[in-house]
Design a protein around this motif. Structure first.
Motif, PDB file in Angstrom:
ATOM      1  N   MET A   1      -4.967 -13.975   1.338  1.00  0.00           N
ATOM      2  CA  MET A   1      -4.944 -12.536   1.681  1.00  0.00           C
ATOM      3  C   MET A   1      -3.767 -11.831   1.028  1.00  0.00           C
ATOM      4  O   MET A   1      -2.633 -12.241   1.198  1.00  0.00           O
ATOM      5  CB  MET A   1      -4.807 -12.354   3.193  1.00  0.00           C
ATOM      6  N   PRO A   2      -4.039 -10.776   0.319  1.00  0.00           N
ATOM      7  CA  PRO A   2      -2.942 -10.038  -0.306  1.00  0.00           C
ATOM      8  C   PRO A   2      -2.273  -9.166   0.731  1.00  0.00           C
ATOM      9  O   PRO A   2      -2.898  -8.759   1.708  1.00  0.00           O
ATOM     10  CB  PRO A   2      -3.654  -9.170  -1.338  1.00  0.00           C
ATOM     11  N   PRO A   3      -1.020  -8.888   0.531  1.00  0.00           N
ATOM     12  CA  PRO A   3      -0.330  -7.974   1.457  1.00  0.00           C
ATOM     13  C   PRO A   3      -0.996  -6.607   1.375  1.00  0.00           C
ATOM     14  O   PRO A   3      -1.464  -6.192   0.327  1.00  0.00           O
ATOM     15  CB  PRO A   3       1.093  -7.914   0.896  1.00  0.00           C
TER      16      PRO A   3
ATOM     17  N   PHE B   1       4.602  -4.836  -3.472  1.00  0.00           N
ATOM     18  CA  PHE B   1       4.433  -6.282  -3.275  1.00  0.00           C
ATOM     19  C   PHE B   1       4.374  -6.961  -4.639  1.00  0.00           C
ATOM     20  O   PHE B   1       4.148  -6.300  -5.656  1.00  0.00           O
ATOM     21  CB  PHE B   1       3.184  -6.591  -2.444  1.00  0.00           C
TER      22      PHE B   1
END
Lengths: 257, 257
Positions: free
Chosen positions: A1-3, A29
């Motif tokens: 999961m990406p920020p 990010f």
DNA sequence: TGAATAGTGTCTATAAGACAATATCCC
DNA sequence: GGGATATTGTCTTATAGACACTATTCA
């Protein structure tokens, strides 16, 4: 999961495009690095060759690698690929096309690097005298494994057909390249990119056989090529062969670089 | 030209791979953002459709866009694409494949963004009741322009066939998708991805006609498909048609998702 | 003249397209 | 039975492969 940006991020409440652009912060990010790698494929004497560079730095020090480099922040992918090819090989004005992007998380041990791979096609003639190549630049024969249609693995080898070590996932990239040009050969006039500007039908057939990994029927191949309308007879004959010389052909410029 | 590390950079003098990794600094120069965009193509009633989201933010506020998102720093490209598709559409276990990477410098007005485009194929049945789709999610018919073989332009349209505004270069991406599946249809069993699990030969033919943009000979198509060995008769017949029902077929699982 | 390859002609096998005839189901 | 589509069969045409025959050049 990406920020994901927090809910109170200014970008989510900005009202006008003006305001939005001002508040947008691209470095919220961590970003991956993006590179291009260029697989230069060349052909001579019924063999395919790949151009590789000997690495003098970690990681994969002393292994061979495709020419590659970072994509500049103000540079398109296509421009980056052409620049890398030109910087590392001195070649320009060659057929070059995007292949595929490789993004395994651990493909580079240093940090996250996504690479957009390109392939370029050129005839060996374009290098002029091979001894002018830089010390670390190799043009190695490619061995294609796989039964019949599909390309399972492509491996660069040395003069004794011993496999050579490749850095990163560059072996996988080379494999994809041959798969691509093999597939494309059936419907696109790609073969002549691997030939000099004039060539005999025999040479064209050799390119096709060597890319496709099969041997094709001479009469049928000839019929098909001449019927395609892509070839133009020059009226001249090849020279220096100890038997009947073949007519030289040229591709009509309906498909340029 | 991308920035290059200065000559005295520690990375250039490090001796061991250990030291090298420790001294490597990925953030020396600005990195582009990397996203994935997923073009979901679906089919029903002899039409191709694309799934698009109405943007509620600048840039391109109120335009339509492909579902997309940033690639996580610890996430492969394929994983990112599957995640984005699942998050935005609720679909998983569908055919999804990398298409092409788009990297024009000005393709996103905010900052430099390189996107790796994917395409996914699914039959309309997979959405269940269309009214369960979120408010901003549209499934719009696609109009394909171009004469004969080549796909010149693909445009999503509204109910009255009026073209819809697309954000970024997403129109170009959609065009590439249709080009790809049209080309692939000839040699890869891709059509059944756009059908329910059992289907009639007529439905399969409709998919092929609608992807290829041509009409094909019924008897010949039938022969070719049955000879391919990819189809398996179920022995059952379709229901609910006011005429002779056709036999239902299933694809043999030689080519899974 | 002989060796070696270029280039051509013919036959066959295969697959696609055209088109029609028959089969089957619903109403 | 009538309407509509499914399914099958046949004929024609286009193309690839097999294979042999002729042509041309050099040594």
């Amino acid at each position: 999961m990406p920020p994901t940006p927090p809910a109170d991020d200014p970008a989510r409440t900005a009202k006008t495009q003006q305001e939005f652009l001002a508040s947008y912060d691209a470095s919220r990010f961590p970003h991956p690095s993006v590179t291009v790698d260029v697989a230069l494929i060349t052909h001579a004497h019924s063999w395919l060759y790949g151009l590789l560079l000997r690495r003098d730095q970690h990681p994969f020090k002393t292994s061979l690698a495709l020419p590659g480099g970072f994509v500049g922040i103000d540079e398109s992918l296509d421009d980056a690929a052409a620049r890398v090819l030109s910087e590392k090989t001195g070649l320009s004005d060659v057929f070059i096309e995007q292949l595929y992007s490789f993004g395994r998380v651990d493909r580079d041990p240093r940090t996250r690097v996504i690479t957009v791979a390109y392939y370029a096609l050129v005839h060996m003639d374009r290098f002029g005298d091979p001894s002018t190549l830089p010390k670390d630049t190799l043009i190695t024969p490619l061995v294609v494994d796989g039964d019949g249609e599909d390309v399972e693995r492509v491996t660069p080898v040395d003069g004794d057909l011993r496999p050579l070590d490749l850095a990163f996932d560059h072996g996988e990239i080379l494999t994809h390249v041959i798969r691509r040009i093999r597939g494309k050969l059936d419907y696109a006039p790609i073969g002549f990119q691997l030939l000099p500007s004039v060539f005999t039908l025999r040479q064209l057939q050799e390119v096709h056989e060597c890319v496709s990994g099969t041997s094709v029927n001479k009469a049928s191949f000839r019929r098909r090529m001449l019927a395609s309308g892509l070839l133009e007879a020059t009226g001249k004959l090849e020279e220096g062969v100890p038997f009947r010389p073949a007519e030289l052909y040229r591709f009509t410029r309906s498909s340029a670089v």
